[in-house]
Design a protein around this motif. Structure first.
Motif, mmCIF file in Angstrom:
data_model
loop_
_atom_site.group_PDB
_atom_site.id
_atom_site.type_symbol
_atom_site.label_atom_id
_atom_site.label_comp_id
_atom_site.label_asym_id
_atom_site.label_seq_id
_atom_site.Cartn_x
_atom_site.Cartn_y
_atom_site.Cartn_z
ATOM 1 N N TRP A 190 -47.283 -18.454 -6.181
ATOM 2 C CA TRP A 190 -46.663 -19.836 -6.957
ATOM 3 C C TRP A 190 -47.558 -20.575 -7.734
ATOM 4 O O TRP A 190 -46.820 -21.686 -8.147
ATOM 5 C CB TRP A 190 -46.301 -20.671 -5.448
ATOM 6 C CG TRP A 190 -45.528 -19.875 -4.477
ATOM 7 C CD1 TRP A 190 -44.357 -19.189 -4.606
ATOM 8 C CD2 TRP A 190 -45.686 -19.759 -3.017
ATOM 9 N NE1 TRP A 190 -44.164 -18.539 -3.402
ATOM 10 C CE2 TRP A 190 -44.779 -19.105 -2.402
ATOM 11 C CE3 TRP A 190 -46.836 -20.512 -2.162
ATOM 12 C CZ2 TRP A 190 -44.997 -18.562 -1.231
ATOM 13 C CZ3 TRP A 190 -46.669 -20.399 -0.879
ATOM 14 C CH2 TRP A 190 -45.790 -19.275 -0.299
ATOM 15 N N LYS A 238 -42.344 -18.046 -9.607
ATOM 16 C CA LYS A 238 -41.655 -18.691 -8.490
ATOM 17 C C LYS A 238 -41.714 -17.718 -7.260
ATOM 18 O O LYS A 238 -41.625 -18.080 -6.113
ATOM 19 C CB LYS A 238 -40.208 -18.645 -8.757
ATOM 20 C CG LYS A 238 -39.779 -19.720 -10.073
ATOM 21 C CD LYS A 238 -38.422 -19.512 -10.472
ATOM 22 C CE LYS A 238 -38.310 -20.654 -11.673
ATOM 23 N NZ LYS A 238 -36.849 -20.716 -12.021
ATOM 24 N N THR A 239 -41.673 -16.431 -7.400
ATOM 25 C CA THR A 239 -41.757 -15.550 -6.174
ATOM 26 C C THR A 239 -42.786 -14.580 -6.371
ATOM 27 O O THR A 239 -42.901 -13.994 -7.673
ATOM 28 C CB THR A 239 -40.473 -14.886 -5.916
ATOM 29 O OG1 THR A 239 -39.928 -14.322 -7.047
ATOM 30 C CG2 THR A 239 -39.281 -15.931 -5.783
#
Length: 449
Positions: free
Chosen positions: A428, A432-433
């Motif tokens: 993070w 985002k992932t």
């Protein structure tokens, strides 16, 4: 299909999301009165509008205790803890609290292969499904792997089986759910913030076999001391698997050359694409579950010769410029990276780094013996550089991100080396992932051609 006569009429679905929406739809289609309570959803959401058309009542924006009035059962999202005010009050009032997977018991009588464990669930679930498909068995995939079990259960045909990945969160909320084949892979300390202690976590996992009887199968890890003790009282036929000892009379096992099911040699180990001791355990569990449900040796062999891993989980990306490239972006902690590093005997170029959670990485040092270079990035780059130098890694380089790390990694490697993305950190700080991080890695590798 089973009837719903014994299932309560008035139901609260707590938490919408994928499983909540699927549960509410199944309940409504079977004539139940459903109230859905969700703090984050809005009346403009598509799922809310669709369920309203089917007759669902909604309470959104908060979790008032009055949603329990007149309710006989609560179907809660698996991620909602038992100390949630609505759940705690329901239990105090003696209202049954279940998770969506319990509804499968009322939707289908077809055979269910249920798979759980602390690690390896997704890989094993995928392997079993593919082994059965390649053996011309009709099978559907469901559960924690991304497809709500109730959705799949409603489409089951008389000649089909369901393979379902199950989390401890789901299993803690079952009452009558009963897989015809249960698979228990392993137990490690996990999710203690949810379950409270290790014993509660283990007990939740072992719910998978609590309703089984002598007509069912329980596949379990004979190398796991906790599971060995826990399965003693199971009523199902016990089929063991082991990556360390011979089990000619008990189940699935391997020696230095072959994989076996009881006394039958299934295939040569050298033909298996997946690497690592942990994946060997997943493979043995899969072989046992698949053979018990009609898989052929040919079907099993095809899968194990071609299956390169679940995406982002020690996934074999391919051989590029003579390097063997693996995407293990799912390795968001040091334990996962340790397992990845221990999977290879060749020299490794390790790409690692990410979100700084305040921990150090010294536990990785003993596992860096085959690492000849590290490329570090993200908030933890300096910490990883320190342990690399302490471990005697020949070269440690800094990169701006994963794509930059790929280019540097290729420059520090030789043909025959392993290029391994196994970050040991969450994503993070830059991504985002972990999926996004892994996709960028794979894309960067392909641009090296």
């Amino acid at each position: 299909m089973k009837t719903w006569k014994q299932f309560p009429e008035n139901v609260l679905v707590l938490g919408l999301a994928r499983s909540g929406a699927a549960a509410a739809a199944a309940l409504l289609e079977n004539g139940k009165k459903v109230t859905v309570n969700d703090a984050a959803a809005t009346y403009e959401d598509t799922a809310v509008k669709e369920l309203q058309k089917k007759g669902a009542h909604f309470v959104l924006g908060s979790h008032p205790l009055h949603v329990l009035e007149g309710k006989e059962v609560v179907v809660k999202n698996p991620g909602i803890r038992y100390d949630h005010p609505v759940v705690a009050e329901a239990l105090k009032r003696g209202i049954l609290v279940i998770t969506e997977v319990e509804l499968v018991s009322h939707l289908t009588e077809q055979p269910i292969i249920g798979i759980t464990g602390s690690n390896g669930k997704t890989t094993t679930t995928t392997l079993v499904t593919e082994m059965l498909k390649q053996s011309h068995c009709k099978v559907k995939l469901a559960g924690n792997i991304g497809i709500a079990a109730t959705e799949v259960a409603q489409t089951m045909q008389p000649d089909e089986k369901m393979v379902i990945e199950l989390s401890s969160f789901q299993l803690q909320g079952i009452a009558a759910f009963r897989p015809s084949t249960a698979v228990l892979l392993n137990i490690y300390e996990a999710h203690l913030d949810y379950h409270g202690d290790l014993e509660s976590y283990v007990n939740a996992k072992c719910q998978i076999f609590k309703n089984q009887d002598a007509d069912d199968y329980l596949v379990y890890n004979a190398d796991d001391p906790i599971l060995q003790e826990k399965v003693t009282d199971a009523k199902a036929k016990k089929i063991a698997f082991s990556a360390t000892k011979q089990l000619e009379q008990m189940g699935a096992w391997a020696d230095d050359t072959h994989i076996y099911f009881f006394e039958e040699a299934i295939m040569a180990l050298e033909d298996v694409v997946l690497v690592g001791q942990h994946n060997l355990e997943n493979i043995l569990a899969s072989v046992a579950a698949a053979k018990l449900n009609g898989a052929t040796n040919e079907g099993i062999q095809y899968v194990l010769k071609t299956f390169s891993g679940v995406k982002h989980r020690l996934e074999f990306v391919g051989r590029h410029k003579g390097r063997y490239v693996y995407n293990d972006s799912k390795a968001t902690n040091t334990l996962a990276t340790q397992k990845a590093l221990d999977s290879f005997k060749k020299e490794i170029i390790l790409l690692a780094g990410g979100l700084d959670r305040g921990n150090e990485f010294d536990e990785l040092i003993p596992h860096l013996q085959n690492v000849k270079a590290m490329v570090v990035f993200g908030e933890t780059a300096s910490k990883l550089e320190r342990i690399g130098k302490e471990a005697g890694v020949q070269a440690v380089a800094h990169a701006n991100g994963v794509d930059d790390a790929v280019e540097i990694g290729f420059s520090l490697s030789d043909e025959g080396d392993i290029l391994l993305l196994s970050p040991a950190c969450a994503s993070w700080d830059q991504y985002k992932t972990f999926e996004e991080r892994g996709d960028i890695f794979v894309q960067a590798v392909h641009t090296m051609d």
